[in-house]
Design an enzyme around this catalytic site. Structure first.
Site, PDB file in Angstrom:
ATOM      1  CG  ASP A   1      -2.087  -0.836   1.135  1.00  0.00           C
ATOM      2  OD1 ASP A   1      -2.266  -1.417   0.061  1.00  0.00           O
ATOM      3  OD2 ASP A   1      -2.849  -0.915   2.118  1.00  0.00           O
TER       4      ASP A   1
ATOM      5  CE  LYS B   1      -7.616   0.170  -0.390  1.00  0.00           C
ATOM      6  NZ  LYS B   1      -8.654   0.320   0.547  1.00  0.00           N
TER       7      LYS B   1
ATOM      8  CG  MET C   1      -7.731   7.575   7.675  1.00  0.00           C
ATOM      9  SD  MET C   1      -8.810   6.210   7.181  1.00  0.00           S
ATOM     10  CE  MET C   1      -9.436   5.639   8.751  1.00  0.00           C
TER      11      MET C   1
HETATM   12  N1  SAH Z   1      -3.389   0.563   9.394  1.00  0.00           N
HETATM   13  C1  SAH Z   1      -2.815   1.857   9.579  1.00  0.00           C
HETATM   14  C2  SAH Z   1      -3.839   2.970   9.415  1.00  0.00           C
HETATM   15  C3  SAH Z   1      -4.373   3.115   8.027  1.00  0.00           C
HETATM   16  S1  SAH Z   1      -5.557   4.390   7.890  1.00  0.00           S
HETATM   17  C4  SAH Z   1      -2.153   1.940  10.940  1.00  0.00           C
HETATM   18  O1  SAH Z   1      -2.292   1.018  11.750  1.00  0.00           O
HETATM   19  O2  SAH Z   1      -1.459   2.902  11.194  1.00  0.00           O
HETATM   20  C5  SAH Z   1      -4.587   5.695   7.234  1.00  0.00           C
HETATM   21  C6  SAH Z   1      -4.344   6.753   8.259  1.00  0.00           C
HETATM   22  O3  SAH Z   1      -3.356   6.336   9.176  1.00  0.00           O
HETATM   23  C7  SAH Z   1      -3.805   8.053   7.711  1.00  0.00           C
HETATM   24  O4  SAH Z   1      -4.830   8.857   7.194  1.00  0.00           O
HETATM   25  C8  SAH Z   1      -3.187   8.668   8.930  1.00  0.00           C
HETATM   26  O5  SAH Z   1      -4.164   9.230   9.759  1.00  0.00           O
HETATM   27  C9  SAH Z   1      -2.651   7.449   9.631  1.00  0.00           C
HETATM   28  N2  SAH Z   1      -1.221   7.220   9.371  1.00  0.00           N
HETATM   29  C10 SAH Z   1      -0.655   6.141   8.805  1.00  0.00           C
HETATM   30  N3  SAH Z   1       0.686   6.264   8.798  1.00  0.00           N
HETATM   31  C11 SAH Z   1       0.963   7.433   9.375  1.00  0.00           C
HETATM   32  C12 SAH Z   1       2.169   8.124   9.691  1.00  0.00           C
HETATM   33  N4  SAH Z   1       3.364   7.626   9.395  1.00  0.00           N
HETATM   34  N5  SAH Z   1       2.077   9.306  10.323  1.00  0.00           N
HETATM   35  C13 SAH Z   1       0.880   9.834  10.657  1.00  0.00           C
HETATM   36  N6  SAH Z   1      -0.271   9.241  10.376  1.00  0.00           N
HETATM   37  C14 SAH Z   1      -0.238   8.051   9.752  1.00  0.00           C
END
Ligand code: SAH
Length: 524
Positions: free
Chosen positions: A46, A68, A184
């Site tokens: 992803d 995505k 998000m």
């Molecule tokens: N499965 C992922 C989340 C996916 S949803 C997890 O466990 O982290 C996608 C959201 O995750 C983004 O919109 C943001 O809010 C957050 N996100 C993912 N990686 C990030 C990062 N390195 N820094 C800040 N927010 C992050």
């Protein structure tokens, strides 16, 4: 019958691995996740699954970008992704489904596994460090703290604010949970904080928004429920970012360790070859730097092996074997092994090496260096030899095609017979890959804080590669960019090209160079 058997065997060999990649720093994948990646045959990854992790995937594996990205057109729909996953596993492959953070936290991991179950396929799931946990850690905010909160909730901020009936129990979470983390939620930030205040959360509650947590380009801002939306707009914080709400945010004042590292946020260009850059990059990154690797050198075999081959046939006549770089060691033994010999071929030779790294490299071949200079330069090496006395000795020096002559000259003057053979050559890389444009754009946009040079050829190749027409153009492109040179020879080449050296370590090693860079940053 036979046909059927084969089919079942193949089918049972195929397996899916749902793996959490962690928040972006490639060091934050689990050991199990990494093991699986290293044996992958297909990887479907992803947008948020750190690209750097793909380095561990076998070269012949199929890589599929599933895309995505919030707001941007999806590369593949979820149905297509599910289908690709199922098809590849059915064909007998080990398929890794690599997802950002933890696949089960807003990652649709559950949905993808349901598809596999429906198709009767086998799988394994590996959790990951979710971005909430990473954002908290790297922004200096303990997500729970006995002084402030006994509970934490992970909430989606993606819900359409115009939806008639929300799935989020705003009335309960607003005051019922200590720490709230919204994934998000940047686009809807205003409505999120609005809902929390409307349902009784104190408008003065501290809030942090952290973008690209755990990556060198991490950014964070802090405010309160009633100010954060405005701050995020002003500071132009874009997704992906997390919003952390709660009194724990106060702890940041004391323990904001990550963003306070001396090189945090600084863009530093590393010009070594890809293989050699790792130590420098690792040390710079540990100090917070955002490194851009721009390889100015590619190591190639010499045009002819004749000279080394002749020396290998007559190894008996040498009393000394002298190595001035690990490249020379690898190239020398590489050819020696190719010729059907092994390290016993040099058993009668004393071995000299030029520093800690060359020494360690020799050890990996089962050899221990007999002579190491105090100063890691040609001059230092010559002095060390002069001390032990080499009158009448034959010395073999396998090294780069083009190298400084000072060492052979001084050894000859000390009465030795010196035999220099080329075992590799430093060439300018022919294909530039994407890094070239990226570097130029970074320089033009004044995004580069420093360029590091670790040899004279990194300097000359760098200048040739960025394609400036003349000295003025070079100077104006490099205006405001600090330059670090590993030693006096490299520094001289920098200056001969009309540029200024700002950082130069006392000892010519990578760790000393990094110390000097850090000291320079702290002094400013
Ligand atoms: N499965 C992922 C989340 C996916 S949803 C997890 O466990 O982290 C996608 C959201 O995750 C983004 O919109 C943001 O809010 C957050 N996100 C993912 N990686 C990030 C990062 N390195 N820094 C800040 N927010 C992050």
């Amino acid at each position: 019958m036979e046909m059927k058997l084969t089919e079942t065997t193949i089918k049972s060999r195929g397996k899916a691995y749902l793996v959490g990649a962690g928040p972006g720093d490639p060091g934050l994948i689990t050991v199990r996740g990494l093991e699986i990646l290293k044996r992958a045959e297909v990887v479907i990854y992803d947008y948020l699954a750190g690209k750097k992790l793909l380095r561990h995937v076998p070269k012949d594996a199929e890589l599929i970008y599933a895309g995505k990205r919030g707001g941007v057109k999806h590369t593949h729909t979820q149905d297509e992704i599910n289908q690709m996953l199922v098809d590849r596993v059915k064909s007998g492959k080990r398929v890794v489904r690599l997802k950002g953070g933890d696949p089960f936290i807003f990652g649709r991991g559950g949905e993808e596994l349901e598809e596999l179950v429906k198709a009767g396929l086998s799988f394994e799931a590996v959790p990951g460090v979710t971005s909430a946990s990473a954002a908290a850690t790297f922004a200096g905010i303990p997500i729970t703290h006995r002084r402030y909160t006994a509970s934490v909730a992970f909430i989606t901020g993606h819900e359409d604010p115009n939806k008639k009936k929300s799935n989020i129990a705003w009335d309960k979470i607003s005051t019922g949970v200590g720490t709230l983390v919204f994934y998000m939620g940047i686009k809807n930030l205003e409505s999120i904080v609005g809902n929390l205040m409307k349902h009784g959360r104190d408008p003065k509650t501290p809030v942090a928004v952290v973008r690209w947590a755990s990556r060198p380009n991490q950014r964070s801002v802090v405010g309160t429920l009633d100010t954060i939306a405005e701050i995020v707009r002003k500071e132009d914080i874009k997704p992906p970012a997390l919003t952390i709400v709660g009194d724990v945010v106060k702890c940041r004042n004391t323990i904001n360790w990550y963003e306070q590292r001396p090189l945090f946020g600084r863009r530093i260009v590393v010009t070594r070859t890809r293989d050699q850059a790792s130590e420098l990059v690792a040390l710079l990154e540990e100090n917070g730097a955002n490194c851009l690797e721009f390889a100015t050198i590619s190591l190639q075999p010499p045009d002819s092996w004749d000279e080394l081959d002749n020396a290998l046939v007559g190894l008996d006549r040498f009393q000394w074997l002298l190595f001035t770089s690990i490249n020379a060691i690898h190239a020398f033994f590489g050819r020696l092994f190719e010729k059907g010999l092994d390290v016993r071929a040099v058993a009668h030779c004393k071995i000299a090496s030029v520093g800690r790294v060359t020494n360690e490299c020799l050890r990996s071949y089962g050899l221990v260096s007999d002579l190491m200079p105090e100063k890691f330069t040609g001059e230092g090496m010559a002095e060390a030899f002069e001390k032990v006395g080499v009158q009448g000795d034959s010395i073999l020096i396998p090294r780069a095609l083009k190298a400084r002559e000072i060492l052979p000259e001084r050894l000859t003057a000390a009465g030795a017979q010196v035999h220099v053979v080329p075992v590799y050559q430093n060439k300018r890389p022919e294909s530039f890959d994407g890094m070239h444009e990226k570097l130029l754009a970074n320089l033009t946009d004044r995004q580069v804080d420093m360029v590091t040079f670790t040899s004279s050829s990194t300097v000359t190749n760098f200048i040739e590669m960025i394609g400036v027409k003349n000295r003025q153009e070079l100077q104006s492109l490099m205006e405001g960019v600090r330059i670090a040179a590993i030693g006096p020879i490299t520094a001289k080449t920098v200056e001969e090209n009309g540029l200024t050296v700002h950082v130069q370590p006392g000892k010519y090693t990578i760790p000393d160079m990094v110390d000097a860079i850090v000291a320079d940053a702290l002094a400013k």
